[in-house]
Design a protein around this motif. Sequence first.
Motif, PDB file in Angstrom:
ATOM      1  N   GLU A 116       0.859  -1.192   0.000  1.00 46.96           N
ATOM      2  CA  GLU A 116       0.000   0.000   0.000  1.00 46.96           C
ATOM      3  C   GLU A 116       0.895   1.241   0.000  1.00 46.96           C
ATOM      4  N   ARG A 117       0.496   2.225  -0.768  1.00 52.60           N
ATOM      5  CA  ARG A 117       1.275   3.474  -0.850  1.00 52.60           C
ATOM      6  C   ARG A 117       0.927   4.359   0.335  1.00 52.60           C
ATOM      7  N   VAL A 118       1.365   3.916   1.500  1.00 52.72           N
ATOM      8  CA  VAL A 118       1.115   4.668   2.731  1.00 52.72           C
ATOM      9  C   VAL A 118       2.403   4.701   3.542  1.00 52.72           C
ATOM     10  N   THR A 119       2.423   5.577   4.542  1.00 57.33           N
ATOM     11  CA  THR A 119       3.590   5.697   5.417  1.00 57.33           C
ATOM     12  C   THR A 119       3.187   5.288   6.830  1.00 57.33           C
ATOM     13  N   ILE A 120       4.035   4.476   7.431  1.00 59.53           N
ATOM     14  CA  ILE A 120       3.753   4.001   8.790  1.00 59.53           C
ATOM     15  C   ILE A 120       4.808   4.586   9.730  1.00 59.53           C
ATOM     16  N   VAL A 121       4.352   5.362  10.699  1.00 66.75           N
ATOM     17  CA  VAL A 121       5.257   5.870  11.735  1.00 66.75           C
ATOM     18  C   VAL A 121       4.988   5.042  12.989  1.00 66.75           C
ATOM     19  N   PHE A 122       6.005   4.283  13.371  1.00 67.37           N
ATOM     20  CA  PHE A 122       5.861   3.299  14.450  1.00 67.37           C
ATOM     21  C   PHE A 122       6.734   3.720  15.627  1.00 67.37           C
ATOM     22  N   VAL A 123       6.112   4.092  16.724  1.00 62.49           N
ATOM     23  CA  VAL A 123       6.865   4.548  17.894  1.00 62.49           C
ATOM     24  C   VAL A 123       6.986   3.389  18.887  1.00 62.49           C
ATOM     25  N   ASN A 124       8.228   2.943  19.094  1.00 58.17           N
ATOM     26  CA  ASN A 124       8.499   1.789  19.950  1.00 58.17           C
ATOM     27  C   ASN A 124       9.139   2.251  21.249  1.00 58.17           C
ATOM     28  N   ASN A 125       8.354   2.174  22.334  1.00 59.45           N
ATOM     29  CA  ASN A 125       8.940   2.509  23.644  1.00 59.45           C
ATOM     30  C   ASN A 125       8.872   1.321  24.607  1.00 59.45           C
ATOM     31  N   THR A 126       8.710   0.151  24.058  1.00 54.94           N
ATOM     32  CA  THR A 126       8.801  -1.144  24.774  1.00 54.94           C
ATOM     33  C   THR A 126       7.777  -1.325  25.895  1.00 54.94           C
ATOM     34  N   VAL A 127       6.673  -0.568  25.820  1.00 57.91           N
ATOM     35  CA  VAL A 127       5.716  -0.695  26.917  1.00 57.91           C
ATOM     36  C   VAL A 127       4.368  -0.137  26.472  1.00 57.91           C
ATOM     37  N   TYR A 128       3.272  -0.680  27.057  1.00 55.55           N
ATOM     38  CA  TYR A 128       1.952  -0.063  26.858  1.00 55.55           C
ATOM     39  C   TYR A 128       1.896   1.151  27.779  1.00 55.55           C
ATOM     40  N   GLY A 129       1.892   2.353  27.192  1.00 52.21           N
ATOM     41  CA  GLY A 129       1.950   3.559  28.003  1.00 52.21           C
ATOM     42  C   GLY A 129       0.615   3.928  28.598  1.00 52.21           C
ATOM     43  N   MET A 130      -0.375   4.117  27.761  1.00 58.21           N
ATOM     44  CA  MET A 130      -1.641   4.699  28.197  1.00 58.21           C
ATOM     45  C   MET A 130      -2.355   3.852  29.236  1.00 58.21           C
ATOM     46  N   THR A 131      -2.246   2.536  29.103  1.00 55.84           N
ATOM     47  CA  THR A 131      -2.989   1.664  30.010  1.00 55.84           C
ATOM     48  C   THR A 131      -2.239   1.389  31.311  1.00 55.84           C
ATOM     49  N   ARG A 230      18.742   5.019  28.528  1.00 54.75           N
ATOM     50  CA  ARG A 230      18.357   3.608  28.319  1.00 54.75           C
ATOM     51  C   ARG A 230      18.270   3.273  26.829  1.00 54.75           C
ATOM     52  N   ILE A 231      17.921   4.268  26.029  1.00 52.47           N
ATOM     53  CA  ILE A 231      17.807   4.000  24.592  1.00 52.47           C
ATOM     54  C   ILE A 231      19.132   3.508  24.032  1.00 52.47           C
ATOM     55  N   SER A 232      20.203   4.239  24.339  1.00 51.23           N
ATOM     56  CA  SER A 232      21.497   3.824  23.771  1.00 51.23           C
ATOM     57  C   SER A 232      22.075   2.612  24.500  1.00 51.23           C
ATOM     58  N   GLU A 233      21.803   2.506  25.804  1.00 53.49           N
ATOM     59  CA  GLU A 233      22.438   1.433  26.574  1.00 53.49           C
ATOM     60  C   GLU A 233      21.717   0.088  26.467  1.00 53.49           C
ATOM     61  N   GLU A 234      20.374   0.137  26.364  1.00 53.04           N
ATOM     62  CA  GLU A 234      19.635  -1.135  26.368  1.00 53.04           C
ATOM     63  C   GLU A 234      18.881  -1.415  25.066  1.00 53.04           C
ATOM     64  N   MET A 235      18.300  -0.360  24.512  1.00 58.91           N
ATOM     65  CA  MET A 235      17.430  -0.621  23.352  1.00 58.91           C
ATOM     66  C   MET A 235      18.221  -0.797  22.061  1.00 58.91           C
TER      67      MET A 235
END
Lengths: 254, 182, 356
Positions: A116-131, A230-235
């Motif tokens: 599909e000619r679409v763009t996907i912006v995927f934000v990965n913070n390794t956790v369900y934030g809102m809930t 943590r991003i640079s050290e673990e992720m």
Amino acid sequence: MTQNKAVYSLPSVLADVPMHYCPGCQHGLAHRLVAECLEELGVAEKAICIGSIGCSVFIYNYLLVDTVEAPHGRAPAVATGVKRARPDNVVFTYQGDGDLASIGLAEILHCANRGERVTIVFVNNTVYGMTGGQMAPTTLLGQRTTTCPEGRCKEHEGQAIKMCEIVAGLGGTAYAARVALDTVKNVKQAKKAVHKAFEVQLEKKGLGFVEILSTCPTNWKMTPVQANKRISEEMIPYFPLGVFKDVTSAEDKG
Amino acid sequence: MNRYQDVIIAGFGGQGVMLIGTLLAYAAMEDGQNVTYMPVYGVEMRGGTANCTVVVSTEDIGSPIIHHPRSLIAMNRPSLEKFQPRVVDQGVVVINSSLVEMELAQKERLKTFAVAANEIADALGNTKMANMVALGAYVQLTQIVPLEAVKQSLKKVISPHYAKMIPANEKALQAGADSVGP
Amino acid sequence: MPGKPKRILVKGNEAICRGAVAAGCQCYFGYPITPQNDIPEYLSKVMPKLGRVFVQAESEIAAANMLLGAAACGVRAMTSSSSPGISLKQEAISYMAGSQLPAVIVNMSRGGPGLGDIGPSQGDYYQAVKGGGHGDYRQLVLAPGTVQEAYDLVIKAFDLAFAYRNPVMVLGDAIIAQMMEPVAVREVEAPPASEDLGWNLMGKGSRPPRVLKSLYLEDSALAGHNALLREKYASMEKEVLYESFMVNDAELIVVAFGSIGRIAKSTVRGLREKGHKVGLLRPITLFPFPSAVLGALAEQRKLFLTIEHNLGQMVDDVRLAVRKHADSFFYGHLPGNLPTPDDFEQPILQVMGVAR
């Protein structure tokens, strides 16, 4: 005589309002990158955003483009419907890791596979934030969350899923990159990747995918500075940065 | 004056019972009547039993599914055994006597007719047209639609790929009609 | 025949497709499930040739959400499925109702619960009429009893969807899906040009951006939204459609919808020939429900027998409609058995006998 030069201004696509995100959260920065790219490419007027479920559910309060809200995980299917109905518009989803990599896995994989000619912006913070900080499909081994209080265990929960590599492996994907927002240099790279993920859509090459490694200080129970580290050290050691597919680059052409 | 007729057409899968059901329905439509066609398939994709119900009426049609039909075309023995007891008294039953012993027919209660559909079709050069022979006989016996309307409808239900078979099918319809009367 | 519209002999499934094409359906999103497979098969051939959109989705869930996306753009769009697949679409239908998106959903229902069978059933009445997904919403539900109605009602479904900005369901079953009948067809309409309807997404251009959503977290915002929806659902009342057959002098009125309604019509005819004063009321819209006409009939002290191909669902609505003056008896034909006119004769006579 000193001349004042503007080095920072608000993209017109971005609303001039306080965001609801927690201190140190990088959603705001990710929003800004998307806004800048839409503006620079001159496509904000014909952009249609597919919002998703998670902390970014209010994206329409910040990104001033036509927006439709998708059920949890279904944004790539909604984007498919929008793009097929309006092939001349610029269509993108903005999704978190629970939304895209868990409940919406079928939708993202088939959307990418169809090219599909679409763009996907995927934000990965390794956790369900809102809930409230539950285990996500991208939660790292050993990481404690409210539903893996002893730390994620490979035997019981499996390992974190690497979406960028998987999406890059699908035939309809034109561009897939993983970036991070922890340093100035990485933010610049991230901007380039978001830009490119829109360009391949505009050039009708296929699906553009950007995975953005991002912080969640609140649910990580860290200060913003600790979270950024943590991003640079673990992720990044587990989720390597880079371009995993680019059908427009020389090596892919060969 | 309202006219109403219904028929169950039944046989093995592959005997073309659905095709003649569709053909009859098409002819009834072309004849300006109301019609319903209801297929019932076995679970198998191939080789099972098949039957369909066609209702033809000058009035609007209620049920497309009929438990006690006014007529029956039975292309094989299991079909006769299953549906014959349900046909209303004095109903018309066309029996493919090439494959069914006529002793099984309820000759007192029903108007039963033996049509050697396979033999007649063989004589015309293609056993597969037994279905057309049976339909031709049925149309002649019931006058449900003009035989001509059935022939004219062949081109609508036979795929263009088999268009060259249409004249032979017309002959089979006629041979069936001729086999049961003037 | 000269002077009459062109008639074609088609299955209900094909009539649905032809109706959708004639109505200017621009996008169709499907997924295979029996007994509605003729719909995606037919549209996969026809839609691309017309320059329109056909997508076989990865699941019913995805198909319904593609529908949501196309609906948000304000184009005429449709999906179809059968019972188990319709269950999977409920999430998106709830979102579309909440976001006020116009879309057409076809359910050629089959036997249940669970995998059930591939035969006819009316087991999805509650799901269709009472809001099958989460939250408190309604969709217009049109229940064809003939193949001609399947064709006409799918066209009407598109008009209603846009008139009310609401999902509309066409509820058929395996009988309507698979049976053939002559259908008078109309000219095919080109899909309406991509126009600004005042709410649909086209890219903001020079106007303020639009947001289509169902989330209302601010104080009392959801209540305000629901008040609007309630008003809208109430205004749908004027869309009521039904067929009444020999009700005027009837002592007993059979209430039945869809294929069961037409099968019951044969029973009613047969009983009339035997001198029994029986009539039929066949709701064509299930939401809105023809409560007023039933209430008026109840005032005349008639008996009611609701006949359904399930364990008893629409009978609740009939009872509510007649409650001031009467009650409704019920006969449920079990899904898994093909119903015929004979099956309904004894239940009708029994009720008439009981009452005497």
